[in-house]
Each structure stands twice: as C-alpha cells, then as structure tokens.
Design a protein around this motif. Structure first.
Motif, mmCIF file in Angstrom:
data_model
loop_
_atom_site.group_PDB
_atom_site.id
_atom_site.type_symbol
_atom_site.label_atom_id
_atom_site.label_comp_id
_atom_site.label_asym_id
_atom_site.label_seq_id
_atom_site.Cartn_x
_atom_site.Cartn_y
_atom_site.Cartn_z
ATOM 1 N N CYS A 100 -1.207 10.804 3.674
ATOM 2 C CA CYS A 100 -0.390 11.042 4.874
ATOM 3 C C CYS A 100 0.170 9.728 5.416
ATOM 4 O O CYS A 100 1.322 9.673 5.854
ATOM 5 C CB CYS A 100 -1.214 11.746 5.955
ATOM 6 S SG CYS A 100 -1.583 13.471 5.577
ATOM 7 N N LEU A 101 -0.646 8.697 5.379
ATOM 8 C CA LEU A 101 -0.204 7.381 5.860
ATOM 9 C C LEU A 101 0.950 6.872 5.012
ATOM 10 O O LEU A 101 1.936 6.346 5.548
ATOM 11 C CB LEU A 101 -1.379 6.391 5.827
ATOM 12 C CG LEU A 101 -1.111 5.010 6.388
ATOM 13 C CD1 LEU A 101 -0.751 5.087 7.863
ATOM 14 C CD2 LEU A 101 -2.320 4.119 6.192
ATOM 15 N N ASN A 104 3.944 8.857 5.987
ATOM 16 C CA ASN A 104 4.419 8.411 7.305
ATOM 17 C C ASN A 104 5.101 7.053 7.208
ATOM 18 O O ASN A 104 6.109 6.809 7.892
ATOM 19 C CB ASN A 104 3.263 8.360 8.300
ATOM 20 C CG ASN A 104 2.804 9.733 8.735
ATOM 21 O OD1 ASN A 104 3.515 10.714 8.551
ATOM 22 N ND2 ASN A 104 1.623 9.824 9.307
ATOM 23 N N LYS A 105 4.562 6.188 6.369
ATOM 24 C CA LYS A 105 5.150 4.858 6.190
ATOM 25 C C LYS A 105 6.548 4.989 5.598
ATOM 26 O O LYS A 105 7.493 4.339 6.059
ATOM 27 C CB LYS A 105 4.246 4.019 5.288
ATOM 28 C CG LYS A 105 4.678 2.590 5.135
ATOM 29 C CD LYS A 105 3.680 1.825 4.272
ATOM 30 C CE LYS A 105 4.116 0.386 4.085
ATOM 31 N NZ LYS A 105 3.197 -0.337 3.207
ATOM 32 N N GLU A 107 8.455 7.650 5.737
ATOM 33 C CA GLU A 107 9.297 8.289 6.755
ATOM 34 C C GLU A 107 9.712 7.268 7.814
ATOM 35 O O GLU A 107 10.856 7.260 8.259
ATOM 36 C CB GLU A 107 8.542 9.466 7.395
ATOM 37 C CG GLU A 107 9.321 10.217 8.447
ATOM 38 C CD GLU A 107 10.521 10.988 7.910
ATOM 39 O OE1 GLU A 107 11.331 11.447 8.731
ATOM 40 O OE2 GLU A 107 10.680 11.122 6.683
ATOM 41 N N LYS A 108 8.775 6.393 8.203
ATOM 42 C CA LYS A 108 9.079 5.347 9.188
ATOM 43 C C LYS A 108 10.163 4.421 8.642
ATOM 44 O O LYS A 108 11.112 4.076 9.355
ATOM 45 C CB LYS A 108 7.818 4.554 9.513
ATOM 46 C CG LYS A 108 8.048 3.422 10.482
ATOM 47 C CD LYS A 108 6.808 2.570 10.643
ATOM 48 C CE LYS A 108 7.131 1.330 11.463
ATOM 49 N NZ LYS A 108 6.176 0.291 11.293
#
Length: 176
Positions: A100-101, A104-105, A107-108
């Motif tokens: 997930c990280l 998210n990274k 996506e960020k």
C-alpha cells in the motif's frame, strides 16, 4: 591285650576327639566369620535400604519435577506457536502495508507531477488573465477614445454584428 586294645581304642578315640575338636574349632571360627559377615551384610542391607528409600524419593521428586518441566515446556511451546502465528500475521500485514505504501508513493508522485503541470497551467492562465485584463483596460480606453472622436459610433453601435447590416463583419469581406 584287652588293656592294650582298650588303650589303643582310647588312643584312637582321643585322636578322633582331638581331630573333632580341631574340626570343631575351625567350624566355630568359620561360623564366627560367617556371623560377622552376616552382621556386616545386615548393616549393609540397612544402609542399602536407606539408600533405596532416598533413591526412590529422589526418583519421585525428579519425576514430579520432570512432569512440571514437561508442562512448562508444553506451555512454552504453545506460547511459541502463538507468537510465531502472530509474527506471521504481522509479517503479512507489514507486507500488505509495504504494498500500500508503494502504491501511495506512486500515487503521490503522480499527483505531484499533475500538481506541477496544473501549477504551470495556472501560471499560464494567470498570465493570460493579466494580459487580457490589461488588453481589456486598454481596449476600454481605446473605445472611449473612439467614442469621443467618432460620435456616430454611439448612434449605430446597436447595429454592430447584426446580419444584413453594413456592420455584419462575419459575413462581409473586410479587406475591401
């Protein structure tokens, strides 16, 4: 002769008595030695019996201690299994969180890139807006000047852009 015979018999009996006494003395000594050995064996038997009792008590104590240690070992094994299962679950959760990280990274990073593009677009739009604002102000000033200079514009302004009029600039060739 009878006397001699009797004397010989007495001597023979004496000799047998002496031998019997000697044999009796040896047997008594052997009996005494056996008595001492029996006494020693009885003492040893008593000591051995006490040692057997102590050994049995020690064996019982060790058996109880072994049983307790077995229970403790089982408890530790169960605790270990539980901890192992919890660790596996935590590893699985950690792996999922890492995944997930990473998502998210990414996506960020995508959103930051998009935000950068939007920031550039916003600056361009702001620049255009300022330019149009300045152009609009200068256009208003130019129109006010034109209205002051050419008073006919005000009276015919309502015809500007109307179809079929001299001011229909879309359908008319203005190069003439």
């Amino acid at each position: 002769t009878i006397l001699i015979n009797l004397s010989n018999e007495v001597n023979a009996v004496k000799s047998q008595v002496t031998k019997a006494q000697l044999l009796l003395k040896r047997e008594q000594q052997a009996l005494q030695v056996l008595g001492l050995e029996i006494k020693q064996l009885e003492e040893d038997d008593g000591a051995l019996a006490a040692q057997v009792i102590k050994a049995e008590q020690l064996a019982q104590n060790l058996s109880e201690e072994a049983e307790e240690l077995g229970k403790l070992a089982w408890q530790k094994k169960m605790a270990h299994e539980k901890s192992k299962n919890e660790l596996e679950e935590l590893k699985s959760n950690l792996s999922e969180l890492d995944r997930c990280l990473d998502l998210n990274k990414k996506e960020k990073e995508r959103l930051e890139a998009e935000a950068g593009s939007l920031q550039i677009e916003l600056k361009k739009a702001h620049h255009k807006l300022q330019k149009y604002g300045k152009d609009g102000e200068s256009s208003k000033a130019y129109m006010a000047q034109m209205l002051r200079k050419h008073q006919w514009i005000e009276s015919e302004q309502h015809l500007f852009g109307k179809e079929g009029t001299d001011y229909d600039f879309e359908n008319r060739d203005t190069d003439e």
